[in-house]
Design a protein around this motif. Sequence first.
Motif: not given
Length: 192
Positions: A16-20, A24-34, A52-64
Motif C-alpha cells: 500500500e505504501a509504495t506499490g500496486f 490502485h487502492p482497489g487493485g486485485k492481482l487476479d483481476n482479468s484486466e491484468i 505482498l506487503g504487510a500481513v492483513a493489508s490490502r496488498s496481502y492477496q494470498t488467494d489471488a
Amino acid sequence: IADIPLFRAVKMECSEATGFCGIHPGGKLDNSEISWLWTELERRELVLVLDLGAVASRSYQTDAVRTIAKKHPNLRIVVAHFGQPNPMVEADAFLWEMWLEQIDLGKLTNVWLDNAALPAYLSDEGYPYPSAARYIRIVIERIGPNKVMWGTDIPGLFSHLMYLQLVRLARQHTDFLNQEEQAMVLGGNAMQ
C-alpha cells in the motif's frame, strides 16, 4: 557466458505504501484486466517475484496468488520476505493464521518463498535476530527446504547489518538442515 544460469525475474511491489495497491487502492492481482501479464511472464519463462506487503493489508492477496499460480502452472512465483512476519503478527492468532496461509502457497509446485529482509521486521531484537531463526524453521518445516530461498534485500538492510553478518546469520539460522538442504536454501533453489 551462455552456459551461466540467470535469475530472470520481474518484481512487483504490491504494498500500500509504495506499490500496486497504493497506486490502485482497489487493485486485485487476479483481476482479468491484468491477467495478460501473468500469461506473458509464463510465456517468456520469467520468474514473478511478489512483495505482498504487510500481513492483513490490502496488498496481502494470498488467494489471488493461489489463483494465478494454479491458472499458470509454468509461471514460477516467489513470494518475497516470507510474507513479512514479525512479533506483532505472531502475537495475534488471526494475523498469524493469515501469515501461515501465505506461507502455505509454497506447497504449490510453482511457488517459492524468500527470506530477504527479515532483520528489518525485527529491528527491536538486534543481532542475531532469534525470531528470524524461528520463522525460517517454521517455514521450512511447513513447505520444505526445496521451496525456500535465502536473500539479503541489500542495500536496504545495510542500515541493520553488514553483508558478512547476513551470511553468518544465513548459515546459523539454517544449521538444523543437513548440508545438502542448507545448500539448496542458500543458493541452489535460486539457481534452479
